[in-house]
Design a protein around this motif. Structure first.
Motif, PDB file in Angstrom:
ATOM      1  N   VAL A 247       0.833  -1.203   0.000  1.00  0.00           N
ATOM      2  CA  VAL A 247       0.000   0.000   0.000  1.00  0.00           C
ATOM      3  C   VAL A 247       0.869   1.255   0.000  1.00  0.00           C
ATOM      4  O   VAL A 247       0.599   2.229  -0.703  1.00  0.00           O
ATOM      5  N   GLU A 248       1.934   1.240   0.785  1.00  0.00           N
ATOM      6  CA  GLU A 248       2.785   2.418   0.938  1.00  0.00           C
ATOM      7  C   GLU A 248       3.626   2.685  -0.298  1.00  0.00           C
ATOM      8  O   GLU A 248       3.774   3.833  -0.732  1.00  0.00           O
ATOM      9  N   GLN A 249       4.195   1.627  -0.891  1.00  0.00           N
ATOM     10  CA  GLN A 249       5.138   1.807  -1.989  1.00  0.00           C
ATOM     11  C   GLN A 249       4.510   1.628  -3.359  1.00  0.00           C
ATOM     12  O   GLN A 249       5.103   2.016  -4.365  1.00  0.00           O
ATOM     13  N   GLY A 250       3.337   1.001  -3.412  1.00  0.00           N
ATOM     14  CA  GLY A 250       2.674   0.789  -4.696  1.00  0.00           C
ATOM     15  C   GLY A 250       3.159  -0.428  -5.448  1.00  0.00           C
ATOM     16  O   GLY A 250       2.646  -0.742  -6.524  1.00  0.00           O
ATOM     17  N   VAL A 251       4.147  -1.132  -4.898  1.00  0.00           N
ATOM     18  CA  VAL A 251       4.649  -2.365  -5.516  1.00  0.00           C
ATOM     19  C   VAL A 251       4.884  -3.383  -4.409  1.00  0.00           C
ATOM     20  O   VAL A 251       5.079  -3.023  -3.242  1.00  0.00           O
ATOM     21  N   TRP A 252       4.884  -4.668  -4.776  1.00  0.00           N
ATOM     22  CA  TRP A 252       5.161  -5.706  -3.795  1.00  0.00           C
ATOM     23  C   TRP A 252       6.661  -5.751  -3.505  1.00  0.00           C
ATOM     24  O   TRP A 252       7.480  -5.762  -4.430  1.00  0.00           O
ATOM     25  N   SER A 253       7.021  -5.769  -2.248  1.00  0.00           N
ATOM     26  CA  SER A 253       8.421  -5.861  -1.846  1.00  0.00           C
ATOM     27  C   SER A 253       8.476  -6.542  -0.486  1.00  0.00           C
ATOM     28  O   SER A 253       7.468  -6.619   0.218  1.00  0.00           O
ATOM     29  N   VAL A 254       9.642  -7.022  -0.118  1.00  0.00           N
ATOM     30  CA  VAL A 254       9.798  -7.697   1.171  1.00  0.00           C
ATOM     31  C   VAL A 254      10.421  -6.798   2.221  1.00  0.00           C
ATOM     32  O   VAL A 254      10.414  -7.127   3.411  1.00  0.00           O
ATOM     33  N   SER A 255      10.980  -5.654   1.799  1.00  0.00           N
ATOM     34  CA  SER A 255      11.634  -4.785   2.765  1.00  0.00           C
ATOM     35  C   SER A 255      11.896  -3.432   2.146  1.00  0.00           C
ATOM     36  O   SER A 255      12.094  -3.303   0.928  1.00  0.00           O
ATOM     37  N   GLN A 256      11.883  -2.398   2.998  1.00  0.00           N
ATOM     38  CA  GLN A 256      12.338  -1.080   2.574  1.00  0.00           C
ATOM     39  C   GLN A 256      13.842  -0.932   2.758  1.00  0.00           C
ATOM     40  O   GLN A 256      14.448   0.011   2.262  1.00  0.00           O
ATOM     41  N   LYS A 257      14.431  -1.879   3.485  1.00  0.00           N
ATOM     42  CA  LYS A 257      15.819  -1.728   3.915  1.00  0.00           C
ATOM     43  C   LYS A 257      16.808  -2.255   2.891  1.00  0.00           C
ATOM     44  O   LYS A 257      17.859  -1.663   2.675  1.00  0.00           O
ATOM     45  N   LYS A 258      16.477  -3.379   2.237  1.00  0.00           N
ATOM     46  CA  LYS A 258      17.410  -3.987   1.313  1.00  0.00           C
ATOM     47  C   LYS A 258      16.659  -4.499   0.098  1.00  0.00           C
ATOM     48  O   LYS A 258      15.492  -4.872   0.174  1.00  0.00           O
ATOM     49  N   SER A 259      17.344  -4.536  -1.030  1.00  0.00           N
ATOM     50  CA  SER A 259      16.743  -5.082  -2.234  1.00  0.00           C
ATOM     51  C   SER A 259      16.708  -6.600  -2.171  1.00  0.00           C
ATOM     52  O   SER A 259      17.419  -7.229  -1.379  1.00  0.00           O
ATOM     53  N   VAL A 260      15.894  -7.201  -3.027  1.00  0.00           N
ATOM     54  CA  VAL A 260      15.818  -8.666  -3.083  1.00  0.00           C
ATOM     55  C   VAL A 260      17.181  -9.238  -3.482  1.00  0.00           C
ATOM     56  O   VAL A 260      17.615 -10.264  -2.979  1.00  0.00           O
ATOM     57  N   ALA A 261      17.897  -8.562  -4.385  1.00  0.00           N
ATOM     58  CA  ALA A 261      19.215  -9.025  -4.811  1.00  0.00           C
ATOM     59  C   ALA A 261      20.185  -9.049  -3.637  1.00  0.00           C
ATOM     60  O   ALA A 261      20.957  -9.994  -3.465  1.00  0.00           O
ATOM     61  N   ALA A 262      20.121  -8.015  -2.785  1.00  0.00           N
ATOM     62  CA  ALA A 262      21.009  -7.959  -1.621  1.00  0.00           C
ATOM     63  C   ALA A 262      20.659  -9.061  -0.637  1.00  0.00           C
ATOM     64  O   ALA A 262      21.542  -9.694  -0.065  1.00  0.00           O
ATOM     65  N   LEU A 263      19.346  -9.308  -0.443  1.00  0.00           N
ATOM     66  CA  LEU A 263      18.929 -10.357   0.480  1.00  0.00           C
ATOM     67  C   LEU A 263      19.383 -11.725  -0.005  1.00  0.00           C
ATOM     68  O   LEU A 263      19.715 -12.596   0.786  1.00  0.00           O
ATOM     69  N   ALA A 264      19.375 -11.906  -1.320  1.00  0.00           N
ATOM     70  CA  ALA A 264      19.772 -13.198  -1.890  1.00  0.00           C
ATOM     71  C   ALA A 264      21.287 -13.363  -1.935  1.00  0.00           C
ATOM     72  O   ALA A 264      21.784 -14.433  -2.260  1.00  0.00           O
ATOM     73  N   GLY A 265      22.020 -12.298  -1.626  1.00  0.00           N
ATOM     74  CA  GLY A 265      23.467 -12.381  -1.615  1.00  0.00           C
ATOM     75  C   GLY A 265      24.100 -12.261  -2.994  1.00  0.00           C
ATOM     76  O   GLY A 265      25.251 -12.639  -3.196  1.00  0.00           O
ATOM     77  N   VAL A 266      23.339 -11.709  -3.951  1.00  0.00           N
ATOM     78  CA  VAL A 266      23.876 -11.567  -5.308  1.00  0.00           C
ATOM     79  C   VAL A 266      24.970 -10.497  -5.306  1.00  0.00           C
ATOM     80  O   VAL A 266      24.736  -9.393  -4.816  1.00  0.00           O
TER      81      VAL A 266
END
Length: 266
Positions: A247-266
């Motif tokens: 609702v806040e960002q307008g897109v689905w995401s898992v965190s405001q803190k880190k990108s999905v790539a960073a979480l995956a360790g890419v």
């Protein structure tokens, strides 16, 4: 070699690890010792961790009812929520008042000490009693663990959630239990609400379950029920925060803190 009548003679059932009063005494003693070490370390600390003031402000916003502003902070909310809850409980008239820093420290030290007990239970189930008390003793005395779980920062609570997810995930895999898999998902979701990396514990357990089914070690119906329980527990806990982010960002995401790539360790 175990004979066919060993179970009826009093041996533990396959897949079960017996816990005795001695385990309670050892785990309890190490937990209290861990709490004491963390409290003593805090007594020698002159300045709180640099992220500490942000967590305290976030907790104050929750107590003030300004949830939207509190959730807008990139830091995940559970540590601040736990701090706010402790502050409210200790601030009730007739019980006494606690400063915000003290409330946060109760969460950090309490979680850091409790993590030692959880680690003992997991290690006993996975590797036996000797490994359990040695491992729990090392965790209780680990300088890095003492440092981050005796300050105003979220790592102590994250460690507890992480180890709970590991312990439940291990038991769920060991016993092929959908009920325990559901609890592993819940604990992974709680770890995620402290730090985004927490979701990886449940996903890792799910990956091991998938491998077990792929190798023919699990029946399909059991693997399906197990996987659905894991995902249900995980999503049920994560969903409110995920929906708010959508609702806040307008897109689905898992965190405001880190990108999905960073979480995956890419």
């Amino acid at each position: 070699v175990v004979g066919p009548h060993a179970a009826s003679a009093g041996a533990p059932a396959p897949g079960r690890t017996p816990f005795e009063w001695s385990d309670v005494a050892v785990a309890g003693g190490l937990t209290l010792f861990a709490g004491l070490l963390r409290w003593l370390n805090w007594q020698q600390t002159e300045l709180i961790f640099n992220d500490g003031p942000r967590f305290l402000v976030q907790a104050q916003l929750f107590v003030a009812g300004r949830w939207e502003q509190a959730l807008a902070d990139p830091y995940h909310p559970l540590y601040a929520l736990a701090t706010a809850a402790v502050r409210l409980v200790l601030g009730v008239e007739g019980v006494g008042r606690a400063e915000w820093e003290q409330a946060a420290l109760i969460v950090s030290i309490g979680a850091g000490a409790a993590a030692v007990a959880v680690f003992y239970v997991f290690t006993k189930s996975a590797f036996g009693r000797q490994a359990a008390w040695i491992g729990a003793a090392l965790l209780a005395c680990n300088p890095y663990s003492i440092e981050f779980s005796s300050d105003v920062q979220s790592e102590g609570l994250f460690q507890l959630g992480f180890l709970l997810a590991v312990a439940y995930g291990w038991s769920a895999l060991k016993n092929q239990s959908p009920a325990l898999a559901g609890w592993a998902g819940v604990m992974g979701g709680l770890a995620y609400l402290v730090r985004p990396e927490g979701v990886g514990v449940a996903l890792s357990a799910g990956g091991v379950g998938l491998v077990c089914w792929g190798k023919g070690l699990w029946r399909f119906d059991r693997a399906l029920a197990w996987g659905l329980a894991l995902v249900t527990g995980l999503v049920a806990v994560m969903a409110p925060y995920l929906v708010w982010l959508r609702v806040e960002q307008g897109v689905w995401s898992v965190s405001q803190k880190k990108s999905v790539a960073a979480l995956a360790g890419v």
